[in-house]
Design a protein around this motif. Structure first.
Motif, PDB file in Angstrom:
ATOM      1  N   ARG A 195      16.768  -3.447 -13.640  1.00  0.00           N
ATOM      2  CA  ARG A 195      17.609  -4.093 -12.633  1.00  0.00           C
ATOM      3  C   ARG A 195      16.832  -4.858 -11.560  1.00  0.00           C
ATOM      4  O   ARG A 195      17.412  -5.628 -10.813  1.00  0.00           O
ATOM      5  CB  ARG A 195      18.504  -3.054 -11.923  1.00  0.00           C
ATOM      6  CG  ARG A 195      19.297  -2.139 -12.832  1.00  0.00           C
ATOM      7  CD  ARG A 195      20.516  -2.785 -13.453  1.00  0.00           C
ATOM      8  NE  ARG A 195      21.400  -3.500 -12.547  1.00  0.00           N
ATOM      9  CZ  ARG A 195      22.481  -2.986 -11.992  1.00  0.00           C
ATOM     10  NH1 ARG A 195      22.808  -1.728 -12.221  1.00  0.00           N
ATOM     11  NH2 ARG A 195      23.252  -3.732 -11.219  1.00  0.00           N
ATOM     12  N   CYS A 196      15.528  -4.608 -11.437  1.00  0.00           N
ATOM     13  CA  CYS A 196      14.791  -5.142 -10.283  1.00  0.00           C
ATOM     14  C   CYS A 196      13.568  -5.972 -10.667  1.00  0.00           C
ATOM     15  O   CYS A 196      13.205  -6.916  -9.951  1.00  0.00           O
ATOM     16  CB  CYS A 196      14.321  -4.002  -9.381  1.00  0.00           C
ATOM     17  SG  CYS A 196      15.488  -2.630  -9.207  1.00  0.00           S
ATOM     18  N   CYS A 199      12.905  -9.959 -10.653  1.00  0.00           N
ATOM     19  CA  CYS A 199      12.632 -10.693  -9.412  1.00  0.00           C
ATOM     20  C   CYS A 199      11.432 -10.132  -8.647  1.00  0.00           C
ATOM     21  O   CYS A 199      10.685 -10.878  -8.036  1.00  0.00           O
ATOM     22  CB  CYS A 199      13.863 -10.672  -8.509  1.00  0.00           C
ATOM     23  SG  CYS A 199      15.285 -11.509  -9.244  1.00  0.00           S
ATOM     24  N   HIS A 200      11.261  -8.807  -8.665  1.00  0.00           N
ATOM     25  CA  HIS A 200      10.196  -8.202  -7.836  1.00  0.00           C
ATOM     26  C   HIS A 200       8.955  -7.869  -8.657  1.00  0.00           C
ATOM     27  O   HIS A 200       8.000  -7.327  -8.132  1.00  0.00           O
ATOM     28  CB  HIS A 200      10.728  -6.950  -7.141  1.00  0.00           C
ATOM     29  CG  HIS A 200      11.801  -7.235  -6.135  1.00  0.00           C
ATOM     30  ND1 HIS A 200      11.547  -7.810  -4.920  1.00  0.00           N
ATOM     31  CD2 HIS A 200      13.155  -7.050  -6.182  1.00  0.00           C
ATOM     32  CE1 HIS A 200      12.682  -7.950  -4.244  1.00  0.00           C
ATOM     33  NE2 HIS A 200      13.673  -7.512  -4.997  1.00  0.00           N
ATOM     34  N   ASP A 209      11.131 -15.242  -6.941  1.00  0.00           N
ATOM     35  CA  ASP A 209      12.535 -14.822  -6.876  1.00  0.00           C
ATOM     36  C   ASP A 209      12.786 -13.592  -6.019  1.00  0.00           C
ATOM     37  O   ASP A 209      13.936 -13.191  -5.822  1.00  0.00           O
ATOM     38  CB  ASP A 209      13.060 -14.556  -8.293  1.00  0.00           C
ATOM     39  CG  ASP A 209      13.060 -15.820  -9.126  1.00  0.00           C
ATOM     40  OD1 ASP A 209      13.391 -16.886  -8.571  1.00  0.00           O
ATOM     41  OD2 ASP A 209      12.710 -15.744 -10.326  1.00  0.00           O
ATOM     42  N   PRO A 211      10.620 -10.871  -2.810  1.00  0.00           N
ATOM     43  CA  PRO A 211       9.374 -10.482  -2.125  1.00  0.00           C
ATOM     44  C   PRO A 211       8.792  -9.163  -2.652  1.00  0.00           C
ATOM     45  O   PRO A 211       9.475  -8.428  -3.366  1.00  0.00           O
ATOM     46  CB  PRO A 211       9.821 -10.345  -0.664  1.00  0.00           C
ATOM     47  CG  PRO A 211      11.296 -10.176  -0.695  1.00  0.00           C
ATOM     48  CD  PRO A 211      11.799 -10.775  -1.952  1.00  0.00           C
ATOM     49  N   PRO A 212       7.534  -8.853  -2.265  1.00  0.00           N
ATOM     50  CA  PRO A 212       6.892  -7.609  -2.709  1.00  0.00           C
ATOM     51  C   PRO A 212       7.640  -6.376  -2.190  1.00  0.00           C
ATOM     52  O   PRO A 212       8.061  -6.353  -1.034  1.00  0.00           O
ATOM     53  CB  PRO A 212       5.495  -7.654  -2.070  1.00  0.00           C
ATOM     54  CG  PRO A 212       5.313  -9.035  -1.573  1.00  0.00           C
ATOM     55  CD  PRO A 212       6.653  -9.644  -1.383  1.00  0.00           C
ATOM     56  N   TYR A 219       6.510  -3.735   3.421  1.00  0.00           N
ATOM     57  CA  TYR A 219       6.680  -2.976   4.673  1.00  0.00           C
ATOM     58  C   TYR A 219       5.743  -1.762   4.682  1.00  0.00           C
ATOM     59  O   TYR A 219       5.398  -1.230   3.624  1.00  0.00           O
ATOM     60  CB  TYR A 219       8.142  -2.557   4.861  1.00  0.00           C
ATOM     61  CG  TYR A 219       8.798  -1.847   3.694  1.00  0.00           C
ATOM     62  CD1 TYR A 219       8.729  -0.461   3.561  1.00  0.00           C
ATOM     63  CD2 TYR A 219       9.490  -2.567   2.718  1.00  0.00           C
ATOM     64  CE1 TYR A 219       9.341   0.190   2.492  1.00  0.00           C
ATOM     65  CE2 TYR A 219      10.103  -1.931   1.645  1.00  0.00           C
ATOM     66  CZ  TYR A 219      10.017  -0.547   1.534  1.00  0.00           C
ATOM     67  OH  TYR A 219      10.620   0.093   0.469  1.00  0.00           O
ATOM     68  N   MET A 239      21.077  -4.795  -3.060  1.00  0.00           N
ATOM     69  CA  MET A 239      20.368  -5.148  -4.295  1.00  0.00           C
ATOM     70  C   MET A 239      21.062  -4.585  -5.525  1.00  0.00           C
ATOM     71  O   MET A 239      21.725  -3.558  -5.424  1.00  0.00           O
ATOM     72  CB  MET A 239      18.924  -4.611  -4.240  1.00  0.00           C
ATOM     73  CG  MET A 239      18.068  -5.299  -3.212  1.00  0.00           C
ATOM     74  SD  MET A 239      17.726  -7.011  -3.665  1.00  0.00           S
ATOM     75  CE  MET A 239      17.845  -7.817  -2.069  1.00  0.00           C
TER      76      MET A 239
HETATM   77  C1  HEC Z   1      17.936 -11.901  -8.535  1.00  0.00           C
HETATM   78  C2  HEC Z   1      16.696 -11.461  -7.938  1.00  0.00           C
HETATM   79  C3  HEC Z   1      16.642 -10.059  -7.389  1.00  0.00           C
HETATM   80  C4  HEC Z   1      16.929  -8.864  -8.014  1.00  0.00           C
HETATM   81  C5  HEC Z   1      17.402  -8.660  -9.453  1.00  0.00           C
HETATM   82  C6  HEC Z   1      16.609  -7.819  -7.068  1.00  0.00           C
HETATM   83  N1  HEC Z   1      16.169  -8.360  -5.894  1.00  0.00           N
HETATM   84 FE1  HEC Z   1      15.500  -7.330  -4.282  1.00  0.00          FE
HETATM   85  N2  HEC Z   1      15.315  -9.069  -3.262  1.00  0.00           N
HETATM   86  C7  HEC Z   1      15.497 -10.335  -3.781  1.00  0.00           C
HETATM   87  C8  HEC Z   1      15.325 -11.311  -2.749  1.00  0.00           C
HETATM   88  C9  HEC Z   1      15.399 -12.825  -2.920  1.00  0.00           C
HETATM   89  C10 HEC Z   1      15.057 -10.584  -1.568  1.00  0.00           C
HETATM   90  C11 HEC Z   1      14.871 -11.164  -0.187  1.00  0.00           C
HETATM   91  C12 HEC Z   1      16.201 -11.590   0.378  1.00  0.00           C
HETATM   92  C13 HEC Z   1      16.191 -12.954   0.973  1.00  0.00           C
HETATM   93  O1  HEC Z   1      15.123 -13.480   1.303  1.00  0.00           O
HETATM   94  O2  HEC Z   1      17.299 -13.521   1.074  1.00  0.00           O
HETATM   95  C14 HEC Z   1      15.021  -9.190  -1.945  1.00  0.00           C
HETATM   96  C15 HEC Z   1      14.704  -8.147  -1.070  1.00  0.00           C
HETATM   97  C16 HEC Z   1      14.445  -6.846  -1.453  1.00  0.00           C
HETATM   98  C17 HEC Z   1      13.875  -5.812  -0.620  1.00  0.00           C
HETATM   99  C18 HEC Z   1      13.484  -5.929   0.849  1.00  0.00           C
HETATM  100  C19 HEC Z   1      12.248  -6.743   1.055  1.00  0.00           C
HETATM  101  C20 HEC Z   1      11.050  -6.194   0.356  1.00  0.00           C
HETATM  102  O3  HEC Z   1      10.530  -6.929  -0.516  1.00  0.00           O
HETATM  103  O4  HEC Z   1      10.630  -5.060   0.599  1.00  0.00           O
HETATM  104  C21 HEC Z   1      13.786  -4.685  -1.383  1.00  0.00           C
HETATM  105  C22 HEC Z   1      13.249  -3.347  -0.969  1.00  0.00           C
HETATM  106  C23 HEC Z   1      14.343  -5.011  -2.678  1.00  0.00           C
HETATM  107  N3  HEC Z   1      14.732  -6.338  -2.684  1.00  0.00           N
HETATM  108  C24 HEC Z   1      14.460  -4.119  -3.723  1.00  0.00           C
HETATM  109  C25 HEC Z   1      15.131  -4.411  -4.907  1.00  0.00           C
HETATM  110  C26 HEC Z   1      15.463  -3.424  -5.900  1.00  0.00           C
HETATM  111  C27 HEC Z   1      15.068  -1.962  -5.823  1.00  0.00           C
HETATM  112  C28 HEC Z   1      16.151  -4.064  -6.885  1.00  0.00           C
HETATM  113  C29 HEC Z   1      16.786  -3.466  -8.102  1.00  0.00           C
HETATM  114  C30 HEC Z   1      17.859  -2.531  -7.852  1.00  0.00           C
HETATM  115  C31 HEC Z   1      16.203  -5.467  -6.532  1.00  0.00           C
HETATM  116  N4  HEC Z   1      15.610  -5.632  -5.307  1.00  0.00           N
HETATM  117  C32 HEC Z   1      16.764  -6.454  -7.315  1.00  0.00           C
HETATM  118  C33 HEC Z   1      15.790 -10.633  -5.094  1.00  0.00           C
HETATM  119  C34 HEC Z   1      16.176  -9.722  -6.054  1.00  0.00           C
END
Ligand code: HEC
Ligand code: HEC
Length: 285
Positions: A195-196, A199-200, A209, A211-212, A219, A239
């Protein structure tokens, strides 16, 4: 007789006026209800900026919140590749994921962590030290004032209700009820991969797509999101981006997995500037 007719005319007039008055009241009331509903449920979609210099500073604050790691007023205070809007989604206009809507109305607030009553500016500057893993900007500096101005503008219309328990506004991310659930790291790892990771990235280092989510550029362990329950609550409403559909158990498993990785260690003294930079004269000299 004459009097009676006059009375009749007067009554009719009043009747007509009554319906008119009622109509006006009705229109006003529905207008007010729509207005209140819009205020309560919708982020400011088409914002109207204040006039003059104030409007300019609101916009500068908005830019900083959106491009914190690279904006010329903020980048020297940022120690990772995140922006405020990485967590305060839609530049704080999201209704639940780190919402800034109404936030200013909760300050000054009691902060158990600082053991002090803190102002909105303090709260903003603390996020620089922890979530942004950077240095606390001077109070009254342009960056601090601009962000506070932006957040206060997003809070216009909210009535002041200072928070005596926590430094959190009326639309803060709702805490989840885990009902005795335990996090499972293995399930978390699988869910993260599915699920994550798109992008990450699988190694958490982020991509174009997303951030870290751990490592040097994320953080530090003094940030709110470094606490598993807090991260789980945030993930639940934030998310995967634009598809926040995790169950409470899934959010908890993933949060535990994400926070089981290394990230910068928070030592307060390393994030405070020299004493002379801790405060600044906020006015024209
Ligand atoms: C479609 C792409 C995408 C998916 C899939 C996604 N994220 Fe993100 N996530 C982002 C983006 C883009 C941001 C930053 C938001 C912004 O800048 O608008 C973000 C921000 C975050 C952040 C806060 C900033 C940071 O990097 O620490 C966390 C924690 C995070 N996501 C965890 C997750 C987790 C866990 C999942 C799976 C459940 C997930 N994301 C799924 C795109 C995604
Ligand atoms: C890694 C994620 C992250 C980043 C980056 C981040 N914050 Fe936060 N911030 C949080 C979390 C989590 C909270 C607690 C919010 C909640 O529980 O609703 C918070 C709370 C706040 C609050 C208090 C909100 C309230 O409801 O009272 C303010 C103000 C704030 N942050 C400002 C900022 C600013 C300004 C920046 C950029 C300089 C920033 N934050 C960067 C995660 C982050």
């Amino acid at each position: 007789m004459q009097r009676h007719r006059n009375n009749k005319i007067a009554k009719q007039l009043w009747k007509g006026r009554k319906t008119r008055v009622a109509r006006v009241l009705f229109v006003l009331a529905t207008g007010a209800i729509t207005f209140v509903a819009t205020q309560a449920n919708e982020p400011k979609a088409k914002p109207k900026y204040p006039l003059g210099e104030l409007g300019k500073v609101v916009r500068i604050g908005e830019e900083i919140v959106t491009r914190t790691a690279e904006h010329h007023l903020s980048k020297q205070y940022v120690g990772n590749s995140l922006n405020c809007t990485s967590c305060h989604l839609d530049s704080g206009r999201h209704m639940q994921a780190g919402s800034f809507l109404g936030t200013a109305a909760a300050y000054p607030a009691w902060s158990p962590r600082e053991e002090r009553v803190i102002t909105l500016e303090d709260r903003i500057l603390n996020c620089f030290m922890r979530s942004q893993n950077g240095i606390r900007p001077p109070k009254g500096s342009r960056v601090s004032v601009a962000i506070a101005t932006y957040i206060t503008w997003l809070s216009e219309g909210s009535s002041i209700q200072m928070n005596s328990e926590k430094p959190l506004g009326p639309n803060h991310t709702p805490a989840l009820d885990f009902n005795g659930m335990k996090p499972d790291l293995e399930r978390g790892a699988n869910l993260y991969a599915n699920r994550c990771a798109d992008c990450h990235r699988k190694d958490g280092m982020g991509s174009d797509d997303g951030p870290p989510v751990w490592g040097d550029q994320s953080y530090n362990d003094g940030a709110g999101l470094s606490r598993i329950p807090k991260l789980a609550s945030w993930l639940k409403v934030a998310m995967p981006l634009d598809d926040a559909t995790l169950s409470t158990q899934e959010a908890l498993d993933i949060a535990a997995f994400v926070n089981s990785h290394k990230r910068p260690k928070f030592v307060l003294s390393e994030h405070l500037p020299d004493d002379v930079k801790l405060g600044e004269y906020n006015g024209k000299r």
